[in-house]
Write an enzyme that holds these catalytic residues in place. Structure first.
Site, PDB file in Angstrom:
ATOM      1  N   ASP A   1       3.489   0.510  -7.680  1.00 45.80           N
ATOM      2  CA  ASP A   1       2.137   0.212  -8.159  1.00 45.80           C
ATOM      3  C   ASP A   1       1.076   0.826  -7.261  1.00 45.80           C
ATOM      4  OD1 ASP A   1       0.412  -1.295 -10.048  1.00 45.80           O
ATOM      5  OD2 ASP A   1      -0.193  -2.388  -8.247  1.00 45.80           O
TER       6      ASP A   1
ATOM      7  N   ARG B   1       0.867  -1.177   0.000  1.00 46.58           N
ATOM      8  CA  ARG B   1       0.000   0.000   0.000  1.00 46.58           C
ATOM      9  C   ARG B   1       0.903   1.227   0.000  1.00 46.58           C
ATOM     10  NH1 ARG B   1      -3.578  -2.845  -1.340  1.00 46.58           N
ATOM     11  NH2 ARG B   1      -5.656  -3.103  -0.431  1.00 46.58           N
TER      12      ARG B   1
ATOM     13  N   HIS C   1      -1.839   0.862  -9.968  1.00 46.60           N
ATOM     14  CA  HIS C   1      -2.416  -0.106  -9.029  1.00 46.60           C
ATOM     15  C   HIS C   1      -3.085  -1.268  -9.778  1.00 46.60           C
ATOM     16  CE1 HIS C   1      -4.080  -0.479  -4.661  1.00 46.60           C
ATOM     17  NE2 HIS C   1      -3.853  -1.674  -5.190  1.00 46.60           N
TER      18      HIS C   1
ATOM     19  N   GLU D   1      -4.554   7.917  -4.528  1.00 46.47           N
ATOM     20  CA  GLU D   1      -4.840   7.296  -5.830  1.00 46.47           C
ATOM     21  C   GLU D   1      -6.188   7.805  -6.346  1.00 46.47           C
ATOM     22  OE1 GLU D   1      -4.535   3.046  -5.517  1.00 46.47           O
ATOM     23  OE2 GLU D   1      -2.458   3.114  -4.820  1.00 46.47           O
TER      24      GLU D   1
END
Length: 314
Positions: A256, A232, A280, A261
């Protein structure tokens, strides 16, 4: 205990729910499956459900629910109201293991991108510039994995297959897989930072792991080290990571996940040449539905038999 009635809530998008329903009907053909496309439909069907299959869960929904089990479609459940679920005696299970193969391959791709100079080669392609790129090897390098769970175990096996020395952290180091050469407890991440050529973050987001990798830890990494984050975004102090990348404390990062986000357009990470950035998507795979169905089907049968559920969080 009777077999549960399952409700696939509106939080699962149509393109996902259609494939998942097909897979569930193949896995548990006699199951009573309810589906909701809107919040209103979820609320209407909730009284008939014993268990929810969901992409996210609001605590407010629990007030009107008489459910006994929530199946999350993600491995991470940091956004789920775990205290409220525990107070109500509702079991929460996650999808740990579903994403291990694609994320493991993504981690390997990220490491290879830096080791083989793919980022430099792609940048030169954009400039139509023919310049020799010197590649390295993963073989003989040290891989550090923070969090040797299902995903970390797959990363360890792939790294070991490439001839890397594999270090890891795990809540119980004695249960580490054979592919891990040396395993430490949860507080061993600083030892990994000190020794790893490629540091992979694969741990869940918890109060203990939030901000786990900050300026001090990044300073421990070698200047030629690469950070790979598939955990995360909040596990890393993003401002400290930007500084580390800008000032060459580390060679680069394959990211990622991010603190915010989608990643804001003004984030410096977009323009750093030593960052491999993906939206992600490391867990994406065409096999996700059948793997979800395998876990849900197993828990469906265990629930009906009053047996312990797999992947239970609380």
């Amino acid at each position: 205990m009777t077999d549960p009635t399952l409700l696939l809530t509106h939080t699962v998008p149509p393109e996902t729910s259609e494939a998942l329903l097909d897979a569930l009907r193949a896995e548990i053909p006699d199951a009573d499956l309810l589906t909701a496309a809107t919040p209103e439909e979820t609320a209407d069907l909730l009284p008939a459900a014993d268990a929810l299959i969901t992409g996210r869960l609001d605590a407010d929904l629990l007030a009107d629910a008489d459910i006994e089990w929530v199946q999350a479609l993600s491995a991470g459940v940091d956004s789920y109201p775990q205290e409220a679920l525990q107070e109500r005696g509702i079991a929460l299970t996650n999808a740990s293991g579903v994403h291990a193969e694609p994320i493991g391959e993504q981690v390997l791709g990220g490491m290879l991108a830096f080791e083989r100079g793919f980022l430099d080669a792609m940048a030169q392609k954009e400039r139509t510039s023919w310049e020799r790129v010197e590649g390295g090897e993963l073989h003989g390098k040290t891989l550090g994995i923070v969090g040797v769970g299902a995903i970390g175990t797959r990363v360890a096996k792939l790294g070991s297959a490439f001839g890397m020395e594999v270090l890891g952290t795990k809540r119980d180091p004695d249960t580490a897989p054979e592919a891990v050469d040396e395993c430490f407890g949860p507080d061993g991440h600083t030892e990994l930072c000190r020794r790893a050529d490629h540091l992979v973050l694969a741990c869940p987001l918890t109060p203990e792991t939030e901000g786990l990798i900050g300026a001090d830890e990044l300073r421990l990494l070698d200047g030629d080290a690469v950070l790979v984050n598939v955990a995360r975004g909040e596990v890393v102090d993003e401002d400290a990571l930007v500084r580390a990348l800008q000032y060459g404390w580390i060679r680069g990062a394959a990211l990622d996940v991010f603190e915010t986000e989608p990643l804001p357009a003004d984030s410096p990470l977009w323009n750093l040449s030593n960052v491999l950035l993906t939206p992600h998507m490391a867990g994406s795979t065409p096999k996700k539905a059948e793997r979800w169905a395998g876990i849900i089907g197993e828990n469906y049968r265990r629930f009906g038999a009053d047996e312990a559920l797999v992947n239970r969080i609380c």
